[in-house]
Enzyme design. Structure first.
Site, PDB file in Angstrom:
ATOM      1  N   ASP A 210       0.814  -1.220   0.000  1.00  0.00           N
ATOM      2  CA  ASP A 210       0.000   0.000   0.000  1.00  0.00           C
ATOM      3  C   ASP A 210       0.843   1.263   0.000  1.00  0.00           C
ATOM      4  OD1 ASP A 210      -2.507   1.391   0.123  1.00  0.00           O
ATOM      5  OD2 ASP A 210      -2.224   1.698   2.270  1.00  0.00           O
ATOM      6  N   SER A 235      -6.667   5.477   0.140  1.00  0.00           N
ATOM      7  CA  SER A 235      -7.013   4.184  -0.439  1.00  0.00           C
ATOM      8  C   SER A 235      -8.499   3.896  -0.227  1.00  0.00           C
ATOM      9  CB  SER A 235      -6.181   3.071   0.211  1.00  0.00           C
ATOM     10  OG  SER A 235      -4.802   3.311   0.060  1.00  0.00           O
ATOM     11  N   GLN A 285      -5.515  -1.691  -6.715  1.00  0.00           N
ATOM     12  CA  GLN A 285      -6.081  -0.774  -5.734  1.00  0.00           C
ATOM     13  C   GLN A 285      -6.706   0.421  -6.439  1.00  0.00           C
ATOM     14  OE1 GLN A 285      -3.846   2.310  -3.073  1.00  0.00           O
ATOM     15  NE2 GLN A 285      -4.016   0.462  -1.832  1.00  0.00           N
TER      16      GLN A 285
END
Length: 296
Positions: A210, A235, A285
């Site tokens: 991430d 995110s 993502q």
């Protein structure tokens, strides 16, 4: 191990409150909220602790629901959805202050032989030829206008040796580039003895995954991101597929591209390769990518 890696491993070592309920500490990330990779990794740790021995994660799908409070612990509740002959499914909800902040579903599989193919690893320079964060960040001190962003970046990533193949977005703001970013990464120390556990390697890669995935979105538009204040982001969701065994304490190439951005959202797609060219992990993502008013 380095002190920073020891601290990260401890962060992922959740406290068992009762059956299928775990509690994890949280800490402030580069921005004033819990780092999304921390929540995802801790939730996966919670799921792993309820799975029959010998089954490893092969995929996870998750949503970030609310910003995490770095000053409060996070409670993870695991729902044992199914235990089949070959596959196991778990659902995890992360809660702070009585509200869900993160939701994860993960599937586990007993190892078996099968058909094999993969796309080849893209070209990239050897990681040893690239600058460390400690070498790179001082070069761009003038970009941060005396802020503590470089120090916060160093502290947040101290457990990981992460090296950009090309300049990061904050170093090339104002110059649109191909929406592709590559980094090499490994933990800042070896995972030996009792810590040499395949699930820990997977959870550590989840943590790192991430950190840089939306960089490719920023590069396409010549935006430096939150670090220089020309983008506001977070995110939204995160999905990973674990294809082949790997070690998080050995060099991994994270090749990241952005196929599209629109509607205040950007999509990043990443592939993580071992140094010898095996495709180990695929990542996708979507995140909020908004331009502050007055800068659009």
């Amino acid at each position: 191990m380095s002190n920073e890696l020891t601290s990260l491993v401890d962060l992922l070592d959740l406290e068992r409150v009762e059956q299928d309920i775990y509690r994890g500490d949280s800490r402030e990330a580069v921005v004033p909220r819990v780092f999304g990779g921390q929540v995802a990794a801790q939730a996966l740790v919670a799921a792993c602790r309820t799975v029959p021995e010998g089954r490893l994660p092969h995929s996870l799908h998750s949503y970030f629901l609310r910003p995490g409070d770095p000053g409060a612990p996070i409670v993870y509740t695991v729902d044992r959805i199914r235990d089949g002959r070959s596959f196991t499914t778990r659902r995890v909800v992360a809660v702070q202050h009585g509200q869900p902040i993160f939701h994860l579903s993960s599937s586990f599989q007993t190892y078996e032989e099968g058909l094999e193919h993969q796309e080849p690893m893209p070209e990239a320079p050897d990681p040893e030829t690239l600058p460390t964060a400690a070498d790179m960040l001082p070069r761009y001190a003038e970009l941060f206008r005396g802020s503590d962003v470089p120090q916060r970046l160093m502290k947040a990533r101290a457990a990981v040796d992460l090296r950009y193949v090309r300049e990061p977005p904050f170093a090339s703001a104002g110059e649109p580039r191909e929406p592709r970013s590559q980094v090499w990464f490994r933990t800042n120390g070896k995972l030996d003895g009792a810590l040499d556990d395949p699930t820990l390697h997977i959870c550590l890669a989840t943590y790192v995954s991430d950190m840089t995935l939306l960089d490719s979105v920023l590069l396409a538009h010549g935006r430096g991101g939150w670090a220089v204040g020309d983008v506001v982001g977070a995110s939204l969701d995160h999905a990973m597929w674990f294809h082949r065994p790997f070690r998080a304490d050995e060099w991994l190439l994270y090749d990241q591209v952005s196929p599209t951005s629109q509607g205040g959202r950007g999509l990043g797609s990443g592939r993580i390769y071992t140094r010898d060219g095996r495709l180990a992990v695929s990542v996708i993502q979507e995140g909020v990518v908004r331009v502050p008013r007055g800068q659009d």
